[in-house]
Design an enzyme around this catalytic site. Structure first.
Site, PDB file in Angstrom:
ATOM      1  N   VAL A  90      27.557  49.669  33.978  1.00  0.00           N
ATOM      2  CA  VAL A  90      27.745  49.604  35.421  1.00  0.00           C
ATOM      3  C   VAL A  90      26.679  50.418  36.153  1.00  0.00           C
ATOM      4  O   VAL A  90      26.206  50.040  37.232  1.00  0.00           O
ATOM      5  CB  VAL A  90      29.155  50.104  35.803  1.00  0.00           C
ATOM      6  CG1 VAL A  90      29.298  50.269  37.311  1.00  0.00           C
ATOM      7  CG2 VAL A  90      30.219  49.145  35.270  1.00  0.00           C
ATOM      8  N   LYS A 149      46.155  26.172  36.178  1.00  0.00           N
ATOM      9  CA  LYS A 149      44.801  26.314  35.633  1.00  0.00           C
ATOM     10  C   LYS A 149      43.955  25.082  35.931  1.00  0.00           C
ATOM     11  O   LYS A 149      42.753  25.195  36.230  1.00  0.00           O
ATOM     12  CB  LYS A 149      44.882  26.568  34.135  1.00  0.00           C
ATOM     13  CG  LYS A 149      45.539  27.897  33.784  1.00  0.00           C
ATOM     14  CD  LYS A 149      45.800  28.028  32.295  1.00  0.00           C
ATOM     15  CE  LYS A 149      46.470  29.351  31.954  1.00  0.00           C
ATOM     16  NZ  LYS A 149      46.832  29.463  30.526  1.00  0.00           N
TER      17      LYS A 149
END
Length: 456
Positions: A41, A210
């Site tokens: 990150v 989904k």
């Protein structure tokens, strides 16, 4: 809209909503892999709290001081909020509150996205934050990000796949062991693949949510769960599975999203080069040949085919559920949105520019397997064939076998026959109309089985 960039230089604060199977895995991996995640990150990730309904439980050895029942307060002091509690409320309210306070959100909540995704996307756009949801479909499988990023320059034509691990396990056991539906569901429950109440899975609600997300991404059109034609597997019998085996097929619950001619559907012209097209989205059990790659998807695994103009046919395969696999997808999203907080920028936004009509199931083209119990006398096959011709449905295969008279059916003096018919591709409305007409014929004692056939 401008990206929310954190320039303070300290750790990025992560709040976790929910600590069930997935949530506990997310928390454990965040703590165990802290150094690696910080390197990826560019800043440390600090887990500042975990919202749960009740305190006092032993939750996988996680520090008790992290737990709180005040989710509303927790989301106001985080840079990234991870939502894995599921359902519509309080998840929706908490996500909107987090966005309002400038947090980017990672969610695995397929039901909420399929029900009210546009509202969440609009809120994230207005606040200049990210909303990521890779774990909402197909667990650990990297699927949504390739569709919305890697294939952003291509035109997707069809998405076909197995997106529910519970139903795949049940159907696989019915095929491989000869188990009945109830026994196979009980096996799935004993292994943790099915909930105590498996309705959302076996009735197709989970797969339909989904499918709505997949269709929305693939075709740049807003598709909600209620737009999806849904049939579960509760009516699939051991006889249906045996009949599939006799045809060298297996039965799978498929999610099918595809472009199709819109015909005279309302607003059927489409936009931006999609004139005359619409979106067909359906979830239902179907027979597929054992030679098809999806036929070999066993146990609780998932697999999805994506067919695009330039890329051709792509297959994504892997674990579709489970704590650690789903947490892997969640953490991939956490790293992505956290990096945006550090270096600036935002991920892809909702793309609904095409505004294609969602077509009714009757327009979907498919094939049928039909088994009929008929009287064994001359002219029966001709009468049956006439009904197919009248509905403009072409027959691909016919198989007939004579069986002895059965007093239990009231035909002790009248032997009958089983007539099995497989059709060519036709509109579903024509196929279902044919079945209804066949059931009314005098020579037809009963329609014993009807199932769609896919995958050729």
């Amino acid at each position: 809209m401008s990206a929310h960039v954190d320039t303070a230089g300290g750790p990025l604060r992560v709040a976790l909503l929910g600590c069930g199977v997935v949530g506990s895995s997310v928390a454990r991996l965040l703590l165990a892999n802290a150094d690696d995640l910080a390197a990826r990150v560019g800043r440390p990730l600090e887990l500042v709290g975990i919202a749960v309904r009740r305190l006092g439980r032993d939750r996988a050895g996680l520090p008790q001081e992290l737990f709180t029942t005040d989710a509303e307060e927790l989301v106001t002091r985080a840079d990234v909020v991870v939502e894995v509690i599921g359902g519509i409320e309080p998840a929706r309210g908490l996500i909107l509150r987090a966005i309002e306070h400038g947090a980017s959100v990672v969610t695995a909540n397929k039901a909420l996205l399929a029900d009210d995704g546009p509202k969440l996307y609009a809120a994230a756009d207005a606040a200049g934050v990210d909303l990521y949801y890779e774990a909402a479909v197909a667990g650990a499988i990297p699927l949504l990000r390739p569709m919305r990023e890697s294939l952003a320059g291509d035109d997707v034509r069809r998405v076909l796949g197995i997106v529910n691990g519970t139903t795949n396990y049940v159907l696989d056991k019915m095929d491989s062991t000869g188990s009945g539906f109830s026994d196979a569901v009980a096996q799935a429950q004993s292994l943790g693949y099915a909930e105590a109440d498996p309705t959302a899975d076996v009735e197709g609600f989970d797969a339909a949510a989904k499918a709505a997300i997949l269709a929305s991404l693939a075709f740049h059109t807003r598709v909600r769960a209620h737009d999806v034609h849904r049939e579960g597997i509760t009516e699939v019998s051991a006889a249906d599975v045996r009949a599939a085996a006799e045809m060298d097929c297996v039965v799978k619950l498929l999610a099918i999203c595809e472009l199709a001619p819109s015909g005279d559907a309302p607003n059927g012209n489409g936009k931006n080069g999609h004139a005359g097209q619409g979106v067909s989205v359906r979830v239902h059990p179907a027979m597929i040949p054992r030679t098809h790659p999806l036929a070999g998807v066993r146990e609780a695994f998932n697999a999805v085919f994506v067919e695009a103009d330039a890329a051709g046919q792509l297959m994504f395969y892997g674990p579709g559920a489970g704590g650690d696999p789903t947490a892997s997808a969640v953490l991939g999203d956490v790293v992505a949105v956290a990096r945006h907080r550090v270096v600036g920028g935002l991920g892809p936004r909702e793309s609904a520019y095409a505004e294609l009509p969602v077509l009714p199931m009757g327009r979907a083209r498919t094939r049928y397997y039909i088994s009929l119990d008929v009287a064994d006398r001359p002219g029966v096959l001709a009468a049956v064939a006439t009904e197919f011709a009248r509905h403009e449905v072409s027959i691909q295969q016919v198989r007939q076998s004579v069986h002895e008279a059965d007093p239990d059916r009231g035909d002790a003096d009248a032997p009958g026959a089983e007539l099995v018919i497989v059709t060519h591709s036709a509109p579903d409305a024509a196929l279902s109309g044919t079945v209804e007409a066949l059931a009314r014929l005098d020579a037809v004692r009963g329609v014993t089985s009807v199932m769609r056939v896919e995958g050729d």
